[in-house]
Design a protein around this motif. Structure first.
Motif, PDB file in Angstrom:
ATOM      1  N   GLU A 206      36.749   5.289  21.385  1.00  0.00           N
ATOM      2  CA  GLU A 206      36.706   5.005  19.948  1.00  0.00           C
ATOM      3  C   GLU A 206      37.345   3.653  19.670  1.00  0.00           C
ATOM      4  N   GLU A 371      33.579   8.468  13.160  1.00  0.00           N
ATOM      5  CA  GLU A 371      33.415   7.400  14.151  1.00  0.00           C
ATOM      6  C   GLU A 371      33.851   7.817  15.554  1.00  0.00           C
ATOM      7  N   GLU A 372      34.483   8.973  15.661  1.00  0.00           N
ATOM      8  CA  GLU A 372      34.984   9.423  16.960  1.00  0.00           C
ATOM      9  C   GLU A 372      34.012  10.383  17.654  1.00  0.00           C
TER      10      GLU A 372
END
Length: 389
Positions: A206, A371-372
């Motif tokens: 990430e 987003e992870e």
């Protein structure tokens, strides 16, 4: 579970709140040994570059969890991998991290059982031998070994399947245009991390931390400053049209050529790269659980790890260069490695900070942000490996 992202098709990102792995999976000794058995002792693990055992009789030793591995290049130039254990009573055969054998044999320092470099038992000092004793049954424990483009992989599973050179992540890109087999190690760094091996992999997967933790990297790769890995991590990426702005599209900032403090590449660059590969600035290749590679237009960096305990990981980074670069008297090695070394040191500090906080009595699991999504993929991969037990 609740939706947290209204994602249009082909957008990277989680659409529901997802928990992390349980916190005790990062420090519990029983969980650590479960992962050793089901992940590290069953998958193909990267050990080193072939060139680091550069002649017959060269050897290296490695620790993977509580297993000690011996690599030896025999008199015919072939690499062999064995458990670093004598078949007599289990003594360690070689204690040094590397070296060259004094004879074409491996001799146990305890009782002098001696083995050929291909693993067969050659002789023992015993004056008597039981009638049912067979030398053929007492060779060294062989370990499955594969060489791919100069990389040495082993698999500790007695029933290991064939090595598959394909990456383990669907976001990895082909690296066929880099002459990997011909590259040489120009620099390496080894660090001991006070964290579980999974913590480092999560950090790699990430970039939410990049803007504040990696200012130099976020400058070179502007999209990272937005906490994104690629254009399609942005739910509004379609509205950006055919933008060439690297902060929106990805790739290096305008004028930069590679990962370096000033963005400039070394004089010799890889000639067979496509324009897209040159423009991308970095191409990732991931092979779980032990290594990833970042290929640039002028060098390649390998980062690989081995678990040494529930909260300790050995991390090694190797910078690979073409012979033309290493043979150039004007080659400035510190300039070539200082940027990536800085980024790695920043990540190490974050990983160790992460590990300490996981011991909180209140922190049972964490929460992943959209987003992870690659962290979530990693967690699912870990779970799937453990379900095989």
């Amino acid at each position: 579970m609740s939706d947290i992202l209204e994602a249009e098709p082909e957008v990277n990102g989680l659409t529901q709140v997802k928990p992390t792995l349980p916190s005790n999976w990062y420090f519990d000794p029983a969980q650590y040994h479960r992962e050793l058995r089901n992940i590290w002792y069953r998958n193909w693990i990267y050990l080193c570059r072939s060139e680091t055992l550069d002649a017959p009789l060269a050897f290296r030793t490695f620790e993977i969890g509580d297993q000690n591995v011996l690599l030896v290049r025999d008199e015919n130039g072939a690499l062999n991998a064995f458990h670093n254990t004598c078949r007599h009573r289990g003594a360690v055969l070689k204690t040094e991290p590397s070296g060259r054998l004094q004879a074409r044999a491996i001799t146990c320092p305890y009782h002098a059982w001696t083995y050929k470099l291909t693993g067969e038992l050659a002789r023992m000092p015993s004056k008597l031998c039981a009638p049912d004793f067979s030398k053929a049954d007492h060779g060294l424990y062989k370990i499955a070994l594969a060489e791919w483009n100069g990389f040495v992989f082993i698999n500790l599973d007695e029933n290991a399947g064939p090595f598959d050179a394909a990456p383990d992540r669907d976001d990895s890109a082909p690296v066929d245009n880099w002459p990997l087999a011909d590259l040489r190690v120009g620099h390496s760094v080894r660090k001991l991390l006070a964290c579980n091996w999974k913590v480092f992999w999560e950090n790699y997967n990430e970039c939410l931390h990049c803007a504040h933790a990696h200012p130099e990297l976020s400058d070179i790769v502007p999209i990272y400053s937005r906490g994104l890995l690629s254009q399609r991590d942005d739910p509004n990426w379609r509205a950006q049209g055919d933008t060439t702005d690297p902060k929106l599209k990805g790739g290096l900032k305008i004028g930069a050529e590679t990962w370096s403090m000033d963005g400039r590449a070394l004089p010799y660059t890889f000639p067979k790269l496509t324009e897209a590969e040159r423009a991308a600035g970095q191409t990732y290749f991931t092979k779980l659980p032990s290594m990833y590679m970042v290929a640039h237009i002028d060098y390649v960096r390998i980062v690989h790890m081995r678990p040494l305990g529930p909260e300790q990981t050995e991390l090694t980074a190797e910078w690979l260069f073409p012979a033309e670069t290493l043979n150039d008297p004007a080659f400035d090695l510190p300039k070539a490695v200082e940027f990536a070394d800085l980024v790695m040191r920043q990540d190490v500090a974050l990983c160790e900070l992460n590990q300490k906080g996981l011991h909180s009595l209140r922190h049972r699991t964490g929460t992943l942000m959209p987003e992870e999504y690659l962290v979530h993929k990693l967690h699912n991969w870990v779970r799937s490996q453990l379900d095989e037990s």
